[in-house]
Design a protein around this motif. Structure first.
Motif, PDB file in Angstrom:
ATOM      1  N   ILE A  54     -17.285  -9.128 138.469  1.00 11.07           N
ATOM      2  CA  ILE A  54     -18.005 -10.091 137.631  1.00 11.07           C
ATOM      3  C   ILE A  54     -17.147 -11.324 137.359  1.00 11.07           C
ATOM      4  CG2 ILE A  54     -18.828 -10.457 135.264  1.00 11.07           C
ATOM      5  CD1 ILE A  54     -20.814  -8.963 136.842  1.00 11.07           C
ATOM      6  N   VAL A  96     -24.867 -10.705 130.780  1.00 16.35           N
ATOM      7  CA  VAL A  96     -23.912  -9.597 130.867  1.00 16.35           C
ATOM      8  C   VAL A  96     -23.652  -8.988 129.495  1.00 16.35           C
ATOM      9  CG1 VAL A  96     -21.555  -8.968 131.495  1.00 16.35           C
ATOM     10  CG2 VAL A  96     -22.871 -10.448 132.983  1.00 16.35           C
ATOM     11  N   ALA A  97     -23.499  -9.854 128.462  1.00 20.24           N
ATOM     12  CA  ALA A  97     -23.256  -9.314 127.118  1.00 20.24           C
ATOM     13  C   ALA A  97     -24.455  -8.503 126.651  1.00 20.24           C
ATOM     14  CB  ALA A  97     -22.957 -10.444 126.131  1.00 20.24           C
ATOM     15  N   TYR A 118     -17.400   3.141 131.226  1.00 22.11           N
ATOM     16  CA  TYR A 118     -16.448   3.294 130.120  1.00 22.11           C
ATOM     17  C   TYR A 118     -16.749   4.582 129.362  1.00 22.11           C
ATOM     18  CZ  TYR A 118     -14.345   2.705 125.539  1.00 22.11           C
ATOM     19  OH  TYR A 118     -13.639   2.918 124.385  1.00 22.11           O
ATOM     20  N   ASP A 119     -18.018   4.796 129.040  1.00 27.12           N
ATOM     21  CA  ASP A 119     -18.405   5.988 128.285  1.00 27.12           C
ATOM     22  C   ASP A 119     -18.066   7.260 129.054  1.00 27.12           C
ATOM     23  OD1 ASP A 119     -19.293   4.600 126.104  1.00 27.12           O
ATOM     24  OD2 ASP A 119     -21.346   4.410 126.855  1.00 27.12           O
ATOM     25  N   ILE A 139     -20.891  -1.227 133.581  1.00 22.60           N
ATOM     26  CA  ILE A 139     -19.519  -1.241 133.063  1.00 22.60           C
ATOM     27  C   ILE A 139     -19.428  -0.372 131.807  1.00 22.60           C
ATOM     28  CG2 ILE A 139     -17.702  -2.676 132.053  1.00 22.60           C
ATOM     29  CD1 ILE A 139     -18.688  -4.977 133.841  1.00 22.60           C
ATOM     30  N   ALA A 140     -20.354  -0.586 130.874  1.00 23.20           N
ATOM     31  CA  ALA A 140     -20.345   0.181 129.633  1.00 23.20           C
ATOM     32  C   ALA A 140     -20.532   1.671 129.928  1.00 23.20           C
ATOM     33  CB  ALA A 140     -21.448  -0.326 128.702  1.00 23.20           C
ATOM     34  N   ASN A 173     -12.723   4.915 134.979  1.00 18.50           N
ATOM     35  CA  ASN A 173     -11.997   3.645 135.009  1.00 18.50           C
ATOM     36  C   ASN A 173     -12.013   2.996 136.382  1.00 18.50           C
ATOM     37  OD1 ASN A 173     -11.439   3.765 132.376  1.00 18.50           O
ATOM     38  ND2 ASN A 173      -9.210   3.920 132.568  1.00 18.50           N
ATOM     39  N   MET A 207     -15.234   1.187 136.709  1.00 19.43           N
ATOM     40  CA  MET A 207     -15.322   0.171 135.655  1.00 19.43           C
ATOM     41  C   MET A 207     -14.469  -1.062 135.991  1.00 19.43           C
ATOM     42  SD  MET A 207     -14.377   0.489 131.644  1.00 19.43           S
ATOM     43  CE  MET A 207     -12.635   0.150 131.843  1.00 19.43           C
ATOM     44  N   TYR A 208     -13.212  -0.860 136.350  1.00 19.98           N
ATOM     45  CA  TYR A 208     -12.353  -2.009 136.613  1.00 19.98           C
ATOM     46  C   TYR A 208     -12.786  -2.766 137.862  1.00 19.98           C
ATOM     47  CZ  TYR A 208      -9.178  -1.370 132.757  1.00 19.98           C
ATOM     48  OH  TYR A 208      -8.649  -1.328 131.504  1.00 19.98           O
ATOM     49  N   ILE A 223     -15.573  -4.967 136.610  1.00 21.40           N
ATOM     50  CA  ILE A 223     -15.070  -6.062 135.764  1.00 21.40           C
ATOM     51  C   ILE A 223     -14.486  -7.166 136.643  1.00 21.40           C
ATOM     52  CG2 ILE A 223     -13.281  -6.701 134.085  1.00 21.40           C
ATOM     53  CD1 ILE A 223     -13.662  -3.969 132.781  1.00 21.40           C
ATOM     54  N   PHE A 262     -24.451  -5.247 128.417  1.00 18.58           N
ATOM     55  CA  PHE A 262     -23.305  -4.468 127.979  1.00 18.58           C
ATOM     56  C   PHE A 262     -23.631  -3.710 126.690  1.00 18.58           C
ATOM     57  CE2 PHE A 262     -18.955  -4.101 126.279  1.00 18.58           C
ATOM     58  CZ  PHE A 262     -18.285  -3.678 127.413  1.00 18.58           C
ATOM     59  N   ILE A 263     -24.278  -4.409 125.768  1.00 15.01           N
ATOM     60  CA  ILE A 263     -24.482  -3.822 124.449  1.00 15.01           C
ATOM     61  C   ILE A 263     -25.814  -3.092 124.353  1.00 15.01           C
ATOM     62  CG2 ILE A 263     -24.700  -4.367 122.001  1.00 15.01           C
ATOM     63  CD1 ILE A 263     -22.922  -6.804 122.592  1.00 15.01           C
ATOM     64  N   LEU A 264     -26.848  -3.645 124.959  1.00 15.97           N
ATOM     65  CA  LEU A 264     -28.184  -3.189 124.613  1.00 15.97           C
ATOM     66  C   LEU A 264     -28.991  -2.607 125.740  1.00 15.97           C
ATOM     67  CD1 LEU A 264     -28.984  -6.412 122.665  1.00 15.97           C
ATOM     68  CD2 LEU A 264     -28.558  -4.217 121.619  1.00 15.97           C
TER      69      LEU A 264
END
Lengths: 278, 253, 250
Positions: free
Chosen positions: C225, C191-192, C210-211, C206-207, C215, C218-219, C222, C195-197
């Motif tokens: 998960i 997940v991380a 957010y962008d 989720i990311a 919401n 997204m929520y 979240i 999320f980042i890459l």
């Protein structure tokens, strides 16, 4: 009868055991040199100050550990770092398998031998009954008290029908009343199976009460400084403790052990201090 | 005497050093196999890491990350120890809160980052909050268990000697709980760093994590490797110091 | 029911209810957080629309592969390391420092080596989870009481019988904690990473929401998960408790 008495179940000849040096520690000369003959069918106890090599003696006699020098024999055959059929061992620590029920614990050794299920059940049921565990056959060891768990371990040994039973302070963790009762059980087991028993204990009264002969060991390196014959009848039990002769034997044991125990305390204190200084 | 010390040092560290050499060799061969576009060689990475410190644009980012990290750590340590001790001392509070903290420990907290960003904005506060959120949980759990597991006999001894509550805390509770609390701090220190870095990698405009993300965009492998190396060395150094203290504290128990 | 459980349930209901109330009355703006009921509605909507089926498949597929690799690989490696005291001494410092290094610092490195996609995520998540399993396996095998091994010798067990009939059953509680940790770490890794890459997966969704100031979605994601991980962990924990109740803490 005389022939039976003199037949040798197990024998140690010139046995020593030295634990090799570990990092930062000198080698430890734990045992011997000593000789020992266990007569077939006798109840022999070993007493001695703590750390004198009593447990090492049991390791060598059972085949759990080889002697550094000398030889160990069971029924005339030399032991070679394996425990032969016919020898059963009960340890001081709780050695019941916590993931098995009482029944499966007791059946463990028989199943390894590939015995068929009906015969396993018959023998295990007998051993469980004999040790008074009938109501707990399906329980797990964690549900039992310490004394009951030790019974499970004894039943697990007994079910293999050993001709020589070695017990390493099996009641060491139990309270005094339970010890006395377990001692009676042990005498009953010994009489009914006809096995040779060697019991290691630090309790002089226990050794006195149970044994035909008592080997008294010195502080480390342990050797026998005396072997006391008690002369009790074969159908003795814990009521013997009230007998006047019982007190005489206990006194004799203690007078021999007192100075050895003090020596042993000195040894241990010295080692602790040396370890702490490192 | 000194040769004996030297020889135990050699036997203790020879094998770990071989492992280190194997890792370095693997790293070097990746460089030989894929070229500088895949992985910079160990020597070039170290050289570039040293160069980074000479660049004026690097230092503000380093300062940002360190500030965020140490503020987050302070919050995690003070908050974690006080709340953990409270939970350990007050049985019911502990029983109520423990499963909640255990559950929080294992969830992927990265998914909570948007919530932190929306609450704290895009600045340093969000990173601090996220770092503290990661670090505080193990500290709470370990501190709570430390207090709970104080041997009851020690407390009865304190009563038998009629110590005052303050004396009991000073001479019994603190010495008995410090080793376990310290173990929690060691994990908290690592996780706070992880949380702070996570915060910087996602939606941040400053800090080492931000530098890493910009380096990915322009495919600056040298900088990526140098930053990862610097962060790892920092983490390993702090951890080994704390581990040494931890072992000393536990050896007395 | 035990009073702590009652209070805990009340506390959780209070927090959720308070949040619901604060969001509904506008005390907390919906640009910051949305009401729990809306989160649940969002989960249902997102799942039933099937829009994110592809992302779900990627995420859960990657977690399943990574967790399996981490658990099996960690067990085998842990066992081999246990067998060789020298190897053990050599990599002990590495094991002790492993989780101190913030793994996210290496995500960019892995992207450079493996590129984007499910492959690097699986590598990343496996690497994150496997060491927890190695450490748990070592811990379990180390703590097998010596008296049980002596008992094995008295029964004349062969090395493989000793392993399967004594060592492994004795180590099971530790192995189970290792499984729990390895799973959590694998999940966090996937997940991380997304999320980042990544450009796909639930973490990325989720990311992405957010962008795009979404919401609501997204929520929902979240909560989904977090709920999933809590359910899996609670199941393993329940299992562990049952084993402890039966076997004691030995």
């Amino acid at each position: 009868m005389t022939d039976d008495k003199t037949a040798v179940a197990a024998e140690l000849v010139g046995v020593t055991r030295v634990y090799p040096a570990r990092a930062g520690h000198a080698p430890v000369h734990a045992l011997g040199p000593l000789d020992l003959k266990l007569h077939r069918g006798e109840f022999f106890s070993v007493v001695g100050p703590s750390g004198c090599g009593k447990s090492t003696l049991l390791d060598v006699l059972s085949g759990l550990a080889p002697p550094t020098e000398g030889k160990a024999f069971f029924e005339g055959r030399p032991l070679n770092d394996t425990v032969p059929d016919g020898i059963g061992v009960v340890f001081q620590e709780d050695a019941s398998f916590p993931w098995l029920t009482v029944f499966d614990n007791v059946a463990f050794g028989l199943r390894r031998k590939g015995m068929e299920a009906g015969e396993v059940r018959r023998r295990v049921d007998y051993a469980i009954n004999f040790m008074g565990l009938k109501a707990f056959a399906t329980a797990y060891p964690a549900q039992l008290s310490g004394g009951m768990r030790q019974r499970v371990c004894i039943a697990r040994t007994l079910v293999m029908e050993p001709r020589l039973i070695l017990l390493d302070e099996p009641f060491g963790a139990l309270d005094q009343q339970t010890r006395l009762l377990m001692g009676d059980e042990l005498l009953r087991l010994w009489r009914e199976t006809g096995a040779t028993v060697m019991l290691i204990t630090h309790a002089l009264d226990e050794a006195n009460l149970l044994s035909d002969r008592i080997g008294v060991m010195s502080a480390r390196p342990g050797i026998f400084i005396d072997v006391v014959e008690t002369g009790w009848s074969r159908d003795r039990d814990s009521t013997l403790a009230a007998d006047a002769r019982f007190g005489l034997v206990s006194n004799r044991l203690w007078s021999m052990l007192r100075s050895e125990s003090m020596r042993a305390m000195g040894q241990q204190t010295g080692e602790r201090a040396a370890e702490a200084a490192e | 005497m000194s040769t004996a010390v030297a020889s135990t040092f050699a036997t203790r560290w020879r094998d770990p050093l071989i492992v280190l050499a194997v890792i370095l060799a693997g790293w070097q061969s990746l460089n030989l196999w894929g070229g500088d576009n895949v992985m910079t060689s160990p020597v070039a990475t170290v050289r570039h890491a040293v160069e980074l410190f000479g660049q004026s644009r690097f230092l503000p980012h380093l300062r940002e990350t360190l500030t965020a990290y140490f503020v987050a750590l302070a919050i995690a340590v003070f908050g974690g120890v006080s709340f953990g001790v409270l939970m350990g001392a007050h049985k019911l509070t502990g029983e109520v809160a423990e499963p909640i903290f255990t559950a929080l420990y294992s969830i992927p907290k990265v998914t909570l980052y948007p919530l932190i960003l929306l609450s704290f904005g895009l600045g340093i506060q969000a990173k601090i909050a996220f770092g503290a959120l990661h670090g505080i949980i193990p500290i709470v759990i370990f501190s709570m268990n430390a207090v709970r597991q104080v041997n009851r006999t020690y407390l009865r001894t304190a009563r038998a000697m009629s110590l005052t509550p303050m004396q009991t805390v000073r001479h019994i509770i603190i010495p008995a709980t410090v080793p376990e609390i310290f173990s929690g701090l060691r994990i908290g220190v690592s996780l706070t760093l992880l949380g702070t870095m996570l915060g910087e990698l996602f939606a941040s405009q400053r800090g080492l994590g931000f530098l890493l993300m910009t380096a990915i965009d322009i495919h600056d492998v040298k900088t990526i490797m140098a930053l990862a190396l610097l962060i790892s060395i920092f983490a390993v150094l702090v951890n080994s110091m704390m581990l040494a203290v931890d072992r000393k504290l536990h050896a007395r128990l | 029911m035990n009073p702590a459980t009652v209070i805990r349930t009340l506390v959780i209901i209070g927090i959720v209810g308070g949040l619901e109330l604060a969001c509904r009355t506008g005390a907390l703006p919906h640009t910051v957080i949305i009401a729990p009921s809306a989160m649940v509605a969002s989960i249902i909507e997102t799942l039933s629309s099937g829009e994110l089926n592809g992302d779900m498949r990627q995420t859960f597929g990657a977690v399943a592969v990574a967790a399996t690799l981490a658990i099996c690989g960690g067990f085998v490696l842990g066992f081999l390391i246990h067998m060789s005291p020298r190897l053990r001494r050599a990599i002990d410092p590495l094991l002790g420092a492993y989780y101190a290094i913030p793994h996210v610092a290496f995500y960019p490195v892995l992207i450079v080596i493996f590129g984007l996609g499910a492959g690097p995520l699986i590598v990343l998540a496996t690497m994150l989870g496997i060491v927890a399993m190695i450490i748990a396996t070592l811990g379990g095998l180390d703590r097998v009481p010596r008296v049980l091994l002596r008992t094995a010798k008295v029964h004349g067990l062969s090395p493989s019988q000793e392993l399967f009939l004594v060592r492994l059953p004795a180590a099971t509680p530790h192995l189970l904690s290792g499984v729990k940790l390895a799973f959590s770490y694998s999940f966090i890794g996937v997940v991380a990473g997304e999320f980042i890459l990544s450009t796909a997966g639930v973490g990325h969704a989720i990311a992405f929401s957010y962008d795009n100031f979404d919401n609501y979605r997204m929520y929902g994601l979240i909560l989904f998960i977090i709920g999933f991980v809590v359910v899996v962990n609670t199941t393993i924990l329940f299992w562990e408790r049952r084993m402890v109740a039966r076997r004691g803490t030995r």
